[in-house]
Design a protein around this motif. Structure first.
Motif, PDB file in Angstrom:
ATOM      1  N   TYR A   1      30.401  57.205  96.938  1.00 54.74           N
ATOM      2  CA  TYR A   1      31.085  57.377  95.653  1.00 54.74           C
ATOM      3  C   TYR A   1      32.590  57.543  95.857  1.00 54.74           C
ATOM      4  CZ  TYR A   1      32.646  59.535  91.313  1.00 54.74           C
ATOM      5  OH  TYR A   1      33.336  59.824  90.166  1.00 54.74           O
ATOM      6  N   ASP A   2      32.966  58.385  96.811  1.00 54.51           N
ATOM      7  CA  ASP A   2      34.385  58.628  97.051  1.00 54.51           C
ATOM      8  C   ASP A   2      35.107  57.349  97.489  1.00 54.51           C
ATOM      9  OD1 ASP A   2      34.073  61.284  96.410  1.00 54.51           O
ATOM     10  OD2 ASP A   2      33.823  61.945  98.494  1.00 54.51           O
ATOM     11  N   THR A   3      34.446  56.529  98.290  1.00 57.53           N
ATOM     12  CA  THR A   3      35.063  55.288  98.766  1.00 57.53           C
ATOM     13  C   THR A   3      35.260  54.297  97.623  1.00 57.53           C
ATOM     14  OG1 THR A   3      34.015  55.571 100.936  1.00 57.53           O
ATOM     15  CG2 THR A   3      34.841  53.373 100.382  1.00 57.53           C
ATOM     16  N   VAL A   4      34.217  54.117  96.808  1.00 54.94           N
ATOM     17  CA  VAL A   4      34.319  53.192  95.677  1.00 54.94           C
ATOM     18  C   VAL A   4      35.398  53.666  94.706  1.00 54.94           C
ATOM     19  CG1 VAL A   4      33.107  52.232  93.686  1.00 54.94           C
ATOM     20  CG2 VAL A   4      31.930  52.435  95.866  1.00 54.94           C
ATOM     21  N   LYS A   5      35.413  54.948  94.418  1.00 55.59           N
ATOM     22  CA  LYS A   5      36.410  55.490  93.488  1.00 55.59           C
ATOM     23  C   LYS A   5      37.813  55.343  94.050  1.00 55.59           C
ATOM     24  CE  LYS A   5      37.630  59.600  90.847  1.00 55.59           C
ATOM     25  NZ  LYS A   5      37.292  60.998  90.496  1.00 55.59           N
ATOM     26  N   ASP A   6      37.970  55.545  95.343  1.00 58.51           N
ATOM     27  CA  ASP A   6      39.280  55.438  95.976  1.00 58.51           C
ATOM     28  C   ASP A   6      39.829  54.023  95.854  1.00 58.51           C
ATOM     29  OD1 ASP A   6      41.458  56.432  97.737  1.00 58.51           O
ATOM     30  OD2 ASP A   6      40.608  54.992  99.147  1.00 58.51           O
ATOM     31  N   ILE A   7      38.988  53.023  96.141  1.00 57.18           N
ATOM     32  CA  ILE A   7      39.436  51.631  96.052  1.00 57.18           C
ATOM     33  C   ILE A   7      39.726  51.256  94.608  1.00 57.18           C
ATOM     34  CG2 ILE A   7      38.784  49.233  96.443  1.00 57.18           C
ATOM     35  CD1 ILE A   7      37.047  50.171  98.757  1.00 57.18           C
ATOM     36  N   ALA A   8      38.812  51.644  93.694  1.00 58.53           N
ATOM     37  CA  ALA A   8      38.972  51.278  92.289  1.00 58.53           C
ATOM     38  C   ALA A   8      40.199  51.933  91.664  1.00 58.53           C
ATOM     39  CB  ALA A   8      37.717  51.664  91.510  1.00 58.53           C
TER      40      ALA A   8
END
Length: 288
Positions: free
Chosen positions: A52-59
């Motif tokens: 979740y943190d990775t997807v949110k960071d990129i988005a």
């Protein structure tokens, strides 16, 4: 007459005692399964949090065009619904199904069911069941990935415009909460400074290779599958918690019924003894 009443009470006591043994056994089984489900949920949570943190960071830090993040006009929706494999769990199943139907607002949307009770409910009411997993307890990550990929294909092909996930969040053995979350398109709330409406500018400190878009394309399917799988684990733990509570209550009720029946039995037996003594005394007096 008294003898017949005593026999009926005794038969009822045997029946209640038999039911009590069943509910007590189910309570113990649910407690054992709950303990294992909690351990499984705790062991998998860090992995899905990292996704979740990775997807949110990129988005949040890059401008990436991805089909799963584009908002579009909503004509059709899909609901992934997790219910139980069996009943005798209080309001666990009915709460999930009621929340889903209420959110549909009278429209029979496409559904994907996980658990026997969810499949039975929607299939008998002529909903479009686009996919299902029959047993929650036996559900694996591979099973979840298969149904999640099918759902994402429906979304990419434009057959559905929004996807919601309905499951039961485990808070404690006594408290479970039905959660309905928007799964697709992906939406991440902007972080704001506490007590103000100022929006923070989030910049990624991680360099993604070969590009943020490529990483996002790879990780989103894993993220979606992870969210669904995590919800299934939480739902199974919630089902066991609800069943344990229901069976504990049923066992307590059986104990109360046995106490009342035992009191009635003793009264009936005392009444029968008193009647027999009265008849004997009356017979003796008649012979005098």
């Amino acid at each position: 007459m008294a003898g017949a009443g005593i026999k009926a009470i005794k038969t009822r006591m045997v029946s209640v005692e038999s039911t009590k043994q069943i509910t007590k056994a189910m309570e113990l089984v649910a407690s054992s399964k709950l303990r294992k489900a909690k351990e499984k949920a705790e062991s998998t949570e860090p992995y899905f949090d990292a996704l979740y943190d990775t997807v949110k960071d990129i988005a949040s830090s890059t401008r990436v065009n991805n089909v799963f993040m584009k908002q579009r006009e909503v004509k059709n929706r899909c609901y992934i619904v997790v219910a139980g494999d069996r009943g005798l769990a209080g309001g666990y199943n009915s709460n999930v199904l009621k929340e889903t139907v209420n959110h549909m607002d009278g429209k029979k949307e496409t559904v994907m069911t996980i658990g026997k009770k969810a499949y039975e409910f929607f299939s008998k009411r002529d909903y479009n069941v686009a996919g299902y997993i029959e047993a929650v307890e036996a559900c694996t990550y591979a099973d979840t990935s298969e149904i999640s990929n099918k759902m994402m294909d429906l979304y990419k092909n434009g057959e559905v415009d929004e996807v919601y996930f309905v499951y039961t969040k485990f808070k404690s053995a006594l408290v479970q909460e039905v959660k309905l979350i928007k799964l697709l398109p992906l939406v991440f709330e902007d972080e704001t400074l506490e007590g103000t409406k100022e929006v923070k500018k989030i910049r990624s400190k991680v360099q993604y290779l070969p590009s943020p878009g490529s990483v996002l394309n790879y990780i989103i399917p894993n993220y979606v599958t992870g969210v669904v799988y995590g919800g299934i684990i939480e739902s199974f733990a919630s089902e066991q918690g609800a069943r344990r509570t229901a069976m504990e209550s049923a066992t307590d009720n059986a104990n109360d019924m046995l106490s009342d029946l035992e009191l009635s039995y003793n009264r009936a037996r005392q009444s029968a003894v008193t009647q027999e003594i009265t008849e004997i005394v009356g017979g003796v007096n008649a012979l005098k």
